[in-house]
Design a protein around this motif. Sequence first.
Motif, PDB file in Angstrom:
ATOM      1  N   TYR A  17     -11.345  -4.099  -4.722  1.00 17.88           N
ATOM      2  CA  TYR A  17     -10.302  -3.216  -5.227  1.00 17.88           C
ATOM      3  C   TYR A  17      -8.937  -3.880  -5.110  1.00 17.88           C
ATOM      4  O   TYR A  17      -8.732  -4.775  -4.300  1.00 17.88           O
ATOM      5  CB  TYR A  17     -10.282  -1.915  -4.421  1.00 17.88           C
ATOM      6  N   LYS A  18      -8.011  -3.373  -5.916  1.00 18.03           N
ATOM      7  CA  LYS A  18      -6.631  -3.839  -5.841  1.00 18.03           C
ATOM      8  C   LYS A  18      -5.718  -2.622  -5.846  1.00 18.03           C
ATOM      9  O   LYS A  18      -5.866  -1.719  -6.676  1.00 18.03           O
ATOM     10  CB  LYS A  18      -6.289  -4.750  -7.018  1.00 18.03           C
ATOM     11  N   LEU A  19      -4.786  -2.604  -4.892  1.00 14.94           N
ATOM     12  CA  LEU A  19      -3.742  -1.593  -4.837  1.00 14.94           C
ATOM     13  C   LEU A  19      -2.438  -2.272  -5.197  1.00 14.94           C
ATOM     14  O   LEU A  19      -2.116  -3.337  -4.680  1.00 14.94           O
ATOM     15  CB  LEU A  19      -3.645  -1.009  -3.416  1.00 14.94           C
ATOM     16  N   GLN A  20      -1.698  -1.648  -6.095  1.00 21.95           N
ATOM     17  CA  GLN A  20      -0.415  -2.208  -6.539  1.00 21.95           C
ATOM     18  C   GLN A  20       0.595  -1.063  -6.617  1.00 21.95           C
ATOM     19  O   GLN A  20       0.283   0.023  -7.096  1.00 21.95           O
ATOM     20  CB  GLN A  20      -0.628  -2.839  -7.910  1.00 21.95           C
ATOM     21  N   TYR A  21       1.822  -1.317  -6.127  1.00 23.13           N
ATOM     22  CA  TYR A  21       2.871  -0.300  -6.199  1.00 23.13           C
ATOM     23  C   TYR A  21       4.228  -0.960  -6.019  1.00 23.13           C
ATOM     24  O   TYR A  21       4.320  -2.128  -5.624  1.00 23.13           O
ATOM     25  CB  TYR A  21       2.667   0.795  -5.144  1.00 23.13           C
ATOM     26  N   ASN A  22       5.265  -0.206  -6.307  1.00 23.65           N
ATOM     27  CA  ASN A  22       6.646  -0.669  -6.113  1.00 23.65           C
ATOM     28  C   ASN A  22       7.264   0.094  -4.946  1.00 23.65           C
ATOM     29  O   ASN A  22       7.178   1.318  -4.872  1.00 23.65           O
ATOM     30  CB  ASN A  22       7.481  -0.433  -7.372  1.00 23.65           C
ATOM     31  N   LEU A  23       7.909  -0.659  -4.037  1.00 17.72           N
ATOM     32  CA  LEU A  23       8.593  -0.090  -2.883  1.00 17.72           C
ATOM     33  C   LEU A  23       9.896  -0.845  -2.696  1.00 17.72           C
ATOM     34  O   LEU A  23       9.892  -2.066  -2.521  1.00 17.72           O
ATOM     35  CB  LEU A  23       7.720  -0.215  -1.624  1.00 17.72           C
ATOM     36  N   ASN A  24      11.014  -0.120  -2.754  1.00 18.73           N
ATOM     37  CA  ASN A  24      12.340  -0.742  -2.586  1.00 18.73           C
ATOM     38  C   ASN A  24      12.529  -1.921  -3.546  1.00 18.73           C
ATOM     39  O   ASN A  24      12.931  -2.998  -3.134  1.00 18.73           O
ATOM     40  CB  ASN A  24      12.547  -1.214  -1.144  1.00 18.73           C
ATOM     41  N   SER A  25      12.184  -1.760  -4.756  1.00 19.84           N
ATOM     42  CA  SER A  25      12.295  -2.776  -5.817  1.00 19.84           C
ATOM     43  C   SER A  25      11.395  -4.002  -5.596  1.00 19.84           C
ATOM     44  O   SER A  25      11.531  -5.000  -6.291  1.00 19.84           O
ATOM     45  CB  SER A  25      13.741  -3.211  -6.051  1.00 19.84           C
ATOM     46  N   ASP A  26      10.487  -3.946  -4.607  1.00 22.39           N
ATOM     47  CA  ASP A  26       9.500  -5.012  -4.409  1.00 22.39           C
ATOM     48  C   ASP A  26       8.161  -4.560  -4.980  1.00 22.39           C
ATOM     49  O   ASP A  26       7.740  -3.415  -4.770  1.00 22.39           O
ATOM     50  CB  ASP A  26       9.308  -5.317  -2.915  1.00 22.39           C
ATOM     51  N   LYS A  27       7.483  -5.465  -5.678  1.00 23.98           N
ATOM     52  CA  LYS A  27       6.147  -5.177  -6.176  1.00 23.98           C
ATOM     53  C   LYS A  27       5.146  -5.634  -5.119  1.00 23.98           C
ATOM     54  O   LYS A  27       5.096  -6.807  -4.761  1.00 23.98           O
ATOM     55  CB  LYS A  27       5.896  -5.908  -7.499  1.00 23.98           C
ATOM     56  N   ILE A  28       4.357  -4.694  -4.614  1.00 24.75           N
ATOM     57  CA  ILE A  28       3.391  -4.962  -3.554  1.00 24.75           C
ATOM     58  C   ILE A  28       1.987  -4.957  -4.167  1.00 24.75           C
ATOM     59  O   ILE A  28       1.638  -4.039  -4.904  1.00 24.75           O
ATOM     60  CB  ILE A  28       3.461  -3.896  -2.434  1.00 24.75           C
ATOM     61  N   ILE A  29       1.186  -5.982  -3.837  1.00 20.21           N
ATOM     62  CA  ILE A  29      -0.196  -6.063  -4.295  1.00 20.21           C
ATOM     63  C   ILE A  29      -1.082  -6.336  -3.085  1.00 20.21           C
ATOM     64  O   ILE A  29      -0.813  -7.259  -2.314  1.00 20.21           O
ATOM     65  CB  ILE A  29      -0.390  -7.173  -5.354  1.00 20.21           C
ATOM     66  N   GLU A  30      -2.121  -5.529  -2.926  1.00 15.41           N
ATOM     67  CA  GLU A  30      -3.049  -5.684  -1.804  1.00 15.41           C
ATOM     68  C   GLU A  30      -4.487  -5.606  -2.321  1.00 15.41           C
ATOM     69  O   GLU A  30      -4.878  -4.616  -2.946  1.00 15.41           O
ATOM     70  CB  GLU A  30      -2.814  -4.584  -0.770  1.00 15.41           C
ATOM     71  N   ASN A  31      -5.259  -6.652  -2.092  1.00 14.87           N
ATOM     72  CA  ASN A  31      -6.687  -6.643  -2.416  1.00 14.87           C
ATOM     73  C   ASN A  31      -7.456  -6.208  -1.183  1.00 14.87           C
ATOM     74  O   ASN A  31      -7.131  -6.614  -0.065  1.00 14.87           O
ATOM     75  CB  ASN A  31      -7.138  -8.035  -2.863  1.00 14.87           C
ATOM     76  N   PHE A  32      -8.488  -5.400  -1.386  1.00 13.66           N
ATOM     77  CA  PHE A  32      -9.252  -4.888  -0.241  1.00 13.66           C
ATOM     78  C   PHE A  32     -10.616  -4.399  -0.713  1.00 13.66           C
ATOM     79  O   PHE A  32     -10.884  -4.271  -1.905  1.00 13.66           O
ATOM     80  CB  PHE A  32      -8.488  -3.733   0.437  1.00 13.66           C
TER      81      PHE A  32
END
Length: 121
Positions: free
Chosen positions: A76-91
């Motif tokens: 799976y991949k989780l992707q989101y924007n937080l404080n103008s940073d694009k965060i991507i996490e594979n898990f």
Amino acid sequence: MKKITYIVLALILINASCLNLKKDTVFDIKNYSGNIITDVVVSNGVNEIYTDTIKPNEKKSVVLKFKGVPKTDGGYKLQYNLNSDKIIENFGYYSNGIPLNSSYEIKIEQDTILISEIRKK
């Protein structure tokens, strides 16, 4: 007559076991970052589910379908924007196109992502 009964019974059991495979996964996403997170996407590499905004201390549940996922292994991949940073996490992991877990609990903190798997029953 007995032979036909056994054949019909075997076909029913085979069909029921195939239909009983749950082909979706629930993701409970909780925002503990203290900030709004936006453009949240959860994907299995074939399908994805999108939710627009999760406010601080808010929880959203999304269901990711496995329709059309080939009989291969993946994650799976989780992707989101937080404080103008694009965060991507594979898990996570799925096998033969079937999820191993029925749900995941995802806690998003300011600098950490905590992911808990909840096994199928």
